[in-house]
Design a protein around this motif. Structure first.
Motif, short mmCIF file in Angstrom:
data_model
loop_
_atom_site.label_atom_id
_atom_site.label_comp_id
_atom_site.label_asym_id
_atom_site.label_seq_id
_atom_site.Cartn_x
_atom_site.Cartn_y
_atom_site.Cartn_z
N ARG A 1 -3.34 0.08 -10.75
CA ARG A 1 -4.69 -0.47 -10.75
C ARG A 1 -4.68 -1.97 -10.50
NH1 ARG A 1 -8.87 1.11 -15.57
NH2 ARG A 1 -10.57 1.71 -14.19
N LYS B 1 -4.26 -3.10 -6.74
CA LYS B 1 -5.23 -2.71 -5.72
C LYS B 1 -5.61 -3.91 -4.85
CE LYS B 1 -8.72 -0.25 -7.14
NZ LYS B 1 -9.82 0.21 -8.03
N ARG B 2 -5.48 -3.73 -3.52
CA ARG B 2 -5.81 -4.78 -2.57
C ARG B 2 -6.45 -4.15 -1.33
NH1 ARG B 2 -4.34 -6.66 -6.69
NH2 ARG B 2 -2.74 -8.26 -7.06
N ILE B 3 -7.19 -4.96 -0.57
CA ILE B 3 -7.86 -4.48 0.64
C ILE B 3 -6.99 -4.70 1.86
CG2 ILE B 3 -9.82 -4.89 2.19
CD1 ILE B 3 -11.48 -5.53 -0.30
N LEU C 1 -8.21 -7.60 -9.10
CA LEU C 1 -8.07 -6.68 -7.97
C LEU C 1 -9.14 -6.95 -6.93
CD1 LEU C 1 -10.56 -4.42 -8.18
CD2 LEU C 1 -9.09 -3.43 -9.92
N ASP D 1 0.83 -1.21 0.00
CA ASP D 1 0.00 0.00 0.00
C ASP D 1 0.87 1.26 0.00
OD1 ASP D 1 1.07 -0.25 2.52
OD2 ASP D 1 -0.79 0.20 3.60
N SER E 1 -11.04 -4.35 -3.89
CA SER E 1 -11.07 -2.96 -3.42
C SER E 1 -12.44 -2.67 -2.82
CB SER E 1 -10.76 -1.99 -4.57
OG SER E 1 -11.80 -2.01 -5.54
N ASN E 2 -12.69 -1.41 -2.49
CA ASN E 2 -13.98 -0.92 -2.00
C ASN E 2 -14.53 -1.80 -0.86
OD1 ASN E 2 -13.46 -0.04 -4.77
ND2 ASN E 2 -15.44 0.97 -4.65
N TYR F 1 -17.02 -6.83 -0.98
CA TYR F 1 -15.93 -6.08 -1.61
C TYR F 1 -16.10 -6.06 -3.13
CZ TYR F 1 -14.01 -10.72 -2.71
OH TYR F 1 -13.83 -12.00 -3.17
N SER G 1 -2.39 0.41 -2.81
CA SER G 1 -1.75 -0.01 -4.06
C SER G 1 -0.32 0.51 -4.09
CB SER G 1 -2.53 0.51 -5.27
OG SER G 1 -1.93 0.05 -6.47
N ASN H 1 -10.42 4.56 -0.48
CA ASN H 1 -11.60 3.81 -0.03
C ASN H 1 -11.66 3.57 1.47
OD1 ASN H 1 -11.53 1.53 -2.90
ND2 ASN H 1 -12.48 3.54 -2.72
N MET I 1 -8.39 0.48 0.71
CA MET I 1 -7.70 -0.08 -0.44
C MET I 1 -6.32 0.53 -0.53
SD MET I 1 -6.51 0.62 -3.70
CE MET I 1 -7.38 2.05 -4.26
#
Length: 338
Positions: free
Chosen positions: A132, A135-137, A168, A85, A170-171, A186, A108, A91, A106
């Motif tokens: 893009r 992107k990971r949680i 990916l 990250d 995210s969210n 997610y 990245s 997010n 999220m």
């Protein structure tokens, strides 16, 4: 909920001069004030896709839920390309369990140079392509809303090769239960060749918020051939769970970028509400004016005494979403009590 939304305060919410602002999420802190966690990135970059390479999560504060919120600090700054990250945090979703604040987000990274301020930056830029796909949680925790925040060196929900979330994750939309277990809805995208497919929503669970998190279905919670959604928000009810989310094309709620409303008994099997539209981009403001906003995204409900009292959303003054926006901010809409 759509019929319970009151006029939005023109001077409420959170905005920052010189920054794009997005992703508002609010909690009442130990000081009794309301703390809004948001994403921001400099206006020297385009709104989209500047967030992919330069977003950072910040905290703002207000004495009342409506705001206006005043900037306090950067909560999750860039920390280097070697971290998952390390180049972008986005997010935010703030919640709490016991005496611990939980900040889902999220993150990245990419190994390339920062973009030049004022220079071109598009989705075909290598930094955006790599950022893009990375992107990971993640999850950061703190015993105080003022920090310090402990970040994990790995995501809590990564991608899975060959699955609907191979490109990916995210969210994050968590629902943290009294026993510390979590249902996490997610956003996901699948690799299709060398690029990505449509947005889908997945469902994961953890016995404790620290993880591990396990995806509980090999398929998205809505069939992707009929539903194109993002920006979920979920909450627990006596009958199970409810969700609001952004309708990407308007095929579900009848309005492009409007909000859908759905129910589930178990967090896995979701069905639309009888009235599927949760909210509209057409906003009545407390100056008496009604305006069609360019966006109404990343919906977040503030619950007080077990009831939703305010809807927060990222918005813009554009006419084509955020593609022609000159201002973005986090707005707030009071909800009428029953």
């Amino acid at each position: 909920m759509y019929n319970k939304l009151l006029p939005a305060p023109v001077n409420g919410g959170f905005r920052m001069e010189g920054y794009w602002v997005w992703c508002g999420s609010v909690i009442r802190g130990e000081d009794g004030k309301y703390h809004l966690f948001a994403s921001r990135w400099p206006k020297s970059l385009p709104m989209h896709p500047g967030w992919i390479v330069a977003s950072e999560i910040v905290r703002a504060v207000s004495d009342i839920p409506e705001g206006p919120y005043q900037f306090q600090e950067v909560v999750l700054p860039a920390r280097g390309a070697e971290y998952w990250d390390g180049r972008s945090t986005h997010n935010p979703h703030i919640t709490k369990h016991g005496d611990t604040y939980l900040l889902y987000y999220m993150g990245s990274t990419h190994p390339l140079a920062d973009p030049e301020p004022g220079g071109p930056l598009g989705l075909d830029d290598p930094r955006c392509i790599v950022g893009r796909a990375n992107k990971r949680i993640g999850l950061a925790t703190s015993r105080s809303v003022f920090g310090p925040w402990e970040r994990k060196d790995t995501p809590i929900l990564s991608t899975r090769p060959g699955k609907f979330d191979s490109f990916l994750t995210s969210n994050p939309a968590p629902c943290v239960h009294e026993d510390g277990s979590v249902l996490l809805i997610y956003k996901a995208r699948r690799y299709e060749g060398n690029t990505h497919g449509k947005m889908t929503l997945g469902s994961a669970r953890a016995a404790h918020y620290n993880g591990p998190y396990k995806v509980v279905s090999e398929h998205p919670v809505f069939p992707p051939e009929k539903f194109h959604l993002e920006d979920p928000f979920i909450w627990k009810t006596p009958a199970g769970y409810e969700m609001i989310a952004k309708d990407m094309e308007g095929h579900v709620c009848g309005e492009k970028y409007g909000g859908i409303h759905a129910y589930s008994p178990d967090g896995l099997d979701w069905r639309l509400a009888e009235e599927p539209q949760a909210y509209s981009r057409r906003i009545l403001w407390d100056d008496g004016q009604t305006r069609l906003m360019g966006n109404l995204e990343r919906p977040f409900l503030l619950f007080q005494d077990g009831k939703p009292t305010h809807l927060f959303a990222a918005t813009s003054n554009g006419t084509r979403g955020f593609y022609d926006a000159t201002e973005t901010w986090n707005m707030v809409i009071p909800i009428a009590s029953e």
